[in-house]
Design an enzyme around this catalytic site. Structure first.
Site, mmCIF file in Angstrom:
data_model
loop_
_atom_site.group_PDB
_atom_site.id
_atom_site.type_symbol
_atom_site.label_atom_id
_atom_site.label_comp_id
_atom_site.label_asym_id
_atom_site.label_seq_id
_atom_site.Cartn_x
_atom_site.Cartn_y
_atom_site.Cartn_z
ATOM 1 N N GLY A 24 70.019 22.759 40.572
ATOM 2 C CA GLY A 24 68.633 23.687 41.533
ATOM 3 C C GLY A 24 67.551 22.513 42.390
ATOM 4 N N GLY A 25 68.458 21.629 43.431
ATOM 5 C CA GLY A 25 68.162 21.282 44.406
ATOM 6 C C GLY A 25 67.125 21.830 45.357
ATOM 7 N N ASP A 73 75.816 31.362 39.163
ATOM 8 C CA ASP A 73 75.456 31.060 38.189
ATOM 9 C C ASP A 73 75.662 29.932 37.585
ATOM 10 O OD1 ASP A 73 74.768 31.536 36.055
ATOM 11 O OD2 ASP A 73 75.069 33.624 35.042
ATOM 12 N N SER A 152 63.871 14.681 29.573
ATOM 13 C CA SER A 152 62.639 15.256 29.302
ATOM 14 C C SER A 152 61.874 14.587 28.834
ATOM 15 C CB SER A 152 62.212 16.914 30.044
ATOM 16 O OG SER A 152 60.874 16.539 29.077
ATOM 17 N N TYR A 165 64.718 23.954 23.486
ATOM 18 C CA TYR A 165 64.873 23.213 25.185
ATOM 19 C C TYR A 165 64.505 21.513 24.845
ATOM 20 C CZ TYR A 165 63.184 21.250 29.481
ATOM 21 O OH TYR A 165 62.573 20.415 30.175
#
Length: 261
Positions: A24-25, A73, A152, A165
């Site tokens: 995801g860079g 993916d 997170s 999540y």
């Protein structure tokens, strides 16, 4: 007696020329990390499902070095593993892995189907595990490495509105601790970087209303919103020899919302 590598004062001194893979860079926090590692002299591969060509153009203009982009993916484990092989062929054995990609789609418990649960865990937790698995052989071959798993503070706060999540992010911290123990003898360090609410374009578009941001800033000790670039310094620290004695840890960068220790 076995001794450590010792710290250096400048992360770039130990990252120059290193092979770095960032999932995801090409957007959000990941884009800031890509720019930061390129600026430190690293060779960076971006692995993500969205087209990263335009961002790679921008990164090359900004840093003078073009990241390598692989469209993949991340929930397709064989394809994910092939992306590691391509990275190895392009820029050498992977020294630093940053598991950044995630999807924080909002949902309530009542609406979660088995398919949604599997999809959310697949992108938020499963992909991180198999990325770690794919990186180990490279890191062993070069005498060590650094894995940074992005978690997170949502699970530390007990946030509602996206329980699947939150469960995945809690799992990332547990996985990090276990893998740190498993890989430590190979000089592979595994740490979790735990951001607070970072104002990416996605957050600003979907959820960062004026009232929501104001309420969150009330919880922060530092009364300024966090931006993607605020995660770059901590990531460089965890990736470099400056943190050579640090593994199995959770580094919270949230402006002072949660307390650890």
């Amino acid at each position: 007696m076995v001794t450590g590598t010792g710290p250096v004062c400048d992360p770039a001194a130990s990252l120059a020329g290193k092979s770095v893979l960032i999932t995801g860079g090409g957007s959000g926090i990941g884009a800031a990390l890509t720019l930061g590692f390129l600026s430190a002299g690293a060779k960076v591969t971006i692995v993500q499902n969205q087209d990263g060509s335009a961002f790679c153009d921008q990164a090359e203009q900004h840093t003078g070095t073009r990241p390598h982009f692989i469209n993949c993916d991340l929930t397709d484990v064989p394809a994910l593993k092939r992306s590691f092989a391509q990275t190895r062929e392009t820029q050498g054995p992977i020294s630093v892995l940053i598991n950044n990609a995630a999807n924080d789609q909002r949902h309530s418990t009542e609406e979660v189907s088995e398919a949604f649960w599997d999809w959310s865990q697949s992108i938020n937790l499963k992909a991180q595990f198999f990325a770690c698995q794919a990186a180990v052989a490279d890191m062993r071959s070069i005498g060590g490495g650094s894995i940074i798993n992005l978690s997170s503070i949502s699970y530390m706060m007990g946030n509602a509105g996206y329980p699947v999540y939150v469960a995945a992010k809690a799992g990332i911290t547990g996985m990090t601790r276990s893998l740190a123990r498993e890989f430590g003898a190979d000089n592979i360090r595994v740490n979790a970087l735990i951001p607070g609410w970072v104002m990416t374009e996605r957050q600003k578009t979907l959820w960062a209303t004026e009232d929501a941001v104001a309420a969150h800033l009330e919880r922060q000790a530092i009364k300024q919103v966090l931006m993607p670039q605020d995660m770059v310094g901590p990531a460089l620290f965890l990736a470099s020899n400056m943190s050579f004695g640090m593994t199995g840890q959770a580094l919270v960068v949230d402006g002072g919302v949660v307390a650890t220790g």
